[in-house]
Structure formats: C-alpha cells, structure tokens
Design a protein around this motif. Structure first.
Motif, short mmCIF file in Angstrom:
data_model
loop_
_atom_site.label_atom_id
_atom_site.label_comp_id
_atom_site.label_asym_id
_atom_site.label_seq_id
_atom_site.Cartn_x
_atom_site.Cartn_y
_atom_site.Cartn_z
N THR A 189 29.49 -26.73 34.21
CA THR A 189 30.89 -26.76 33.79
C THR A 189 31.86 -26.70 34.96
O THR A 189 33.05 -26.88 34.78
CB THR A 189 31.19 -25.60 32.83
N SER A 190 31.37 -26.46 36.17
CA SER A 190 32.27 -26.38 37.33
C SER A 190 32.43 -27.72 38.05
O SER A 190 33.18 -27.81 39.02
CB SER A 190 31.75 -25.33 38.33
N ASP A 229 26.23 -31.41 44.03
CA ASP A 229 26.69 -30.59 45.14
C ASP A 229 27.14 -31.45 46.32
O ASP A 229 27.99 -31.04 47.12
CB ASP A 229 25.59 -29.64 45.61
N LEU A 230 26.56 -32.65 46.44
CA LEU A 230 26.93 -33.57 47.52
C LEU A 230 28.15 -34.41 47.16
O LEU A 230 28.59 -35.25 47.95
CB LEU A 230 25.75 -34.49 47.85
N THR A 253 33.70 -33.54 42.15
CA THR A 253 34.19 -32.35 42.83
C THR A 253 33.57 -31.12 42.19
O THR A 253 33.15 -31.14 41.03
CB THR A 253 35.72 -32.25 42.76
N HIS A 254 33.54 -30.02 42.95
CA HIS A 254 32.90 -28.79 42.49
C HIS A 254 33.89 -27.66 42.67
O HIS A 254 34.33 -27.39 43.77
CB HIS A 254 31.63 -28.52 43.32
N GLY A 255 34.27 -27.00 41.56
CA GLY A 255 35.22 -25.91 41.63
C GLY A 255 34.78 -24.75 40.78
O GLY A 255 33.59 -24.52 40.58
N ASP A 269 30.94 -17.03 29.08
CA ASP A 269 30.97 -16.90 30.53
C ASP A 269 30.57 -15.48 30.91
O ASP A 269 31.29 -14.53 30.62
CB ASP A 269 32.37 -17.23 31.04
N LEU A 270 29.43 -15.34 31.55
CA LEU A 270 28.95 -14.02 31.99
C LEU A 270 29.07 -13.87 33.50
O LEU A 270 28.48 -12.98 34.09
CB LEU A 270 27.48 -13.82 31.60
N SER A 271 29.83 -14.75 34.15
CA SER A 271 29.80 -14.82 35.62
C SER A 271 30.33 -13.55 36.27
O SER A 271 30.00 -13.28 37.42
CB SER A 271 30.62 -16.02 36.10
#
Length: 342
Positions: free
Chosen positions: A159-160, A253-254, A310-312, A325-327
């Motif tokens: 989801t990020s 991730d890339l 993109t990764h956020g 969400d248990l982050s």
C-alpha cells in the motif's frame, strides 16, 4: 533496532524460504521487535547471502514444493539447533520451510506465528492450510478479503507504492527478463513469448534459473546476486518477470513498473496456479501489470516503459477491505492473544 531498544527486543526465529517469502519477512521485521541475536532460517542462495549478510543465519537444505522427505531432513537439523539456544518466538512467511520449523518450535514451547504471503489473495497456501489444521500457531493473512476466524489481518507493504506516468515509449526498449530461482520448474513459455515479440536483442539480459536455453540473444545468466539483479533491472526500459512476490517487491523498491507473467501448473511451471493471484494484488494499486503468457505482445511491452513507481508512507485503503494498520504497534509473541485484531 527499528525504534526498539535491545532491552525490549525479542530473540526470534525468523523463518522463510528464499525468494518472495524471505523478501516479505525482511520487510515485516520492523513489526516484530527482533533482537540482533535473532536467527534467520532459510536456504543458501545469492539472494539470502546478500540480504542477510552480517546476521545470524541457519541454512537448511532446499525444500522443493511438497517435498516431504526434505522437510523431515530440515526438521532434524532445525531441532538440533534449538537444543543449543533459547528463543522468545518464531515467525514464518512460508513456504515449505514453515512446515519444517514451526511445529518443532511449538513442541519446544516457543510461541509461533505464520504470516501468509501477500500473493495469496484468494485463500491460504497448502502450507497455511496444514499449519491451520495442526493448530497452536497464530495465523495471519496480508489479504484482508479472506481474513476470518483464526486468520487475522496483517498489513501489506504494497500500500506504500504508487505508479507515476513517465511517457517515454521507446520503439525498441531494452529488456530484462527474470524467471526467479525456484528449482525444478522451467518457464519456457515466457521465454518463447518474449522472443515472439521481436524485441529481444543483443542488449537483453536474461536471468533464467532452471530454464536453460542456448537460443537467446543478449546476456544469459542462471542466477544473479542482488547487486547484479538490481543493476540489470535498473538499466532496462522494461522488466518482464515471472509473477513472484519477492521479485515484485525488489522491482518496486527500484522504482520499476514491471510486467508480471504467471506460471501455470498445467504447463509444469509450478506446483499450482497461485501466481495468478497477483492479478488481484496489482489491479487495485496499478504498480505493475499482471499478464498471462498469451497477453505478452510488443505493444504491451512498449507501453510498460511509460510508468515508474514511487515508494512512500503506507496509506489507508477502502474500509470494506478491512485493512488494519499495525505499523505503530508492538507485537508480543509471548502472548498470542495480543496478536488478535477485532
């Protein structure tokens, strides 16, 4: 230490087959309060040697899907190691290595947890079903659509990620084709489909695993370490991959927007058709495209070059998906009731 002190961390057994299972467990590790002395249990491959460099690792014999005799051999090696150390808990993302290790850990009084692969969007794997039947292990799924009963929801890292349009469609894109590392299963259908597009040329890089071929243009590799894989993927305009979760996570991730092609059991490419579940996994997020072999065309390949990822931060998803969400929660393996989410 992922925001935790050594004093509050737990000495865990972190158990995963190589490929997607290991890639997922590494990304889930921040939730687990793992002490630096925790022991990773996996197979010895270029991926595991690179990702786990500097960590405590127990390498077990490679377990092919549903290879019962090898599971027993791995159980004996694992049990011998448990006789020499104490651990606070055991966590596994599968696959067959979980069957070799979690029941043994449970018999030794070690609390156990199984987290089903994010690629299983329609229900548990054979490993998950067997562990559920055996009992005694806290069961989790990263697909909220089928979280019920003893199967509790667990957050997914996907989801990020977000797709970003970058229109630059080249007529002759540079290709990287990767078939993963699973032993005993060829994927000639995908190789033939890439050749049929007419886009493979001297710039193409192939990572074939057990799919040995001598008719390919470009650079051909059986295996690649992580650095080699990332270099080849980053240099490509388009990455075409088997629909493996570990490969997908690495490519995202890339910043890449890959074409993920499913292996099919009727062609002898895998033990079952679980890779087709990636269609549902990718459809909602659009961070890649799932294809059947027959759908791979030159136009589809060229269009894939128009996107990057993109990764956020992880974001909320639709309430009817029951994503929880248990982050920011610590998970205590000493009490399985603390793992449950209402």
């Amino acid at each position: 230490m992922n925001g935790h002190t050594v004093e509050t961390a737990q000495k865990l057994l972190l158990i995963a087959s190589t490929g997607g299972h290991l890639a997922e467990l590494i990304r889930l590790e921040p939730l687990l309060r793992a002490h630096p002395s925790s022991l990773w249990v996996t197979f010895k491959t270029p991926q595991s040697e690179t990702l786990l460099r500097g960590r405590n690792v127990l390498y077990l014999p490679y377990i092919k899907p549903r290879a019962v005799l090898t599971v027993i051999q791995a159980m004996l090696i694992f049990a011998a190691r448990l006789g020499r150390e104490r651990f606070d808990g055991a966590v596994s993302t599968g696959s067959g290595i979980a069957l070799a290790c979690l029941p043994v850990a449970r018999v030794r009084g070690i609390p156990t947890r199984y987290i089903e692969s994010m690629g299983r969007t329609h229900g548990p794997s054979m490993t998950g079903r067997l562990l559920h039947a055996i009992g005694g292990t806290a069961m989790y799924t990263q697909s909220p659509r089928w979280a019920r009963g003893r199967w509790q929801p667990h957050p997914s890292a996907l989801t990020s990620y977000r797709a970003v349009p970058t229109p630059r469609r080249p007529e002759s894109p540079r290709l990287f084709v990767t078939l993963g590392t699973i032993g005993g299963y060829r994927f000639d259908a995908l190789v033939d489909a890439v050749l049929a597009t007419g886009l493979a040329d001297s710039r193409t890089v192939w990572q074939l695993g057990t799919t040995t071929r001598d008719d390919l243009p470009g650079s051909v590799h059986t295996m690649m370490n992580s650095a080699e894989f990332e270099a080849a993927a980053s240099a490509a305009d388009v990455v075409i991959s088997h629909a493996g979760v570990g490969t997908l996570l690495t490519l995202l991730d890339l910043g890449l927007h890959p074409l993920m092609v499913g292996r099919r059991a009727h062609r002898g490419e895998h033990v079952d058709d679980h890779q087709a579940d990636m269609e549902h996994l990718l459809d909602g997020l659009s961070v890649g495209r799932y294809l059947e072999v027959e759908q791979l065309t030159a136009d589809v390949v060229r269009s894939a070059a128009d996107w990057r990822v993109t990764h956020g931060e992880a974001v909320d998803v639709a309430a009817d998906q029951r994503q929880i969400d248990l982050s920011d929660r610590e998970i205590d393996l000493s009490d399985p009731t603390k793992d449950s989410v209402a």
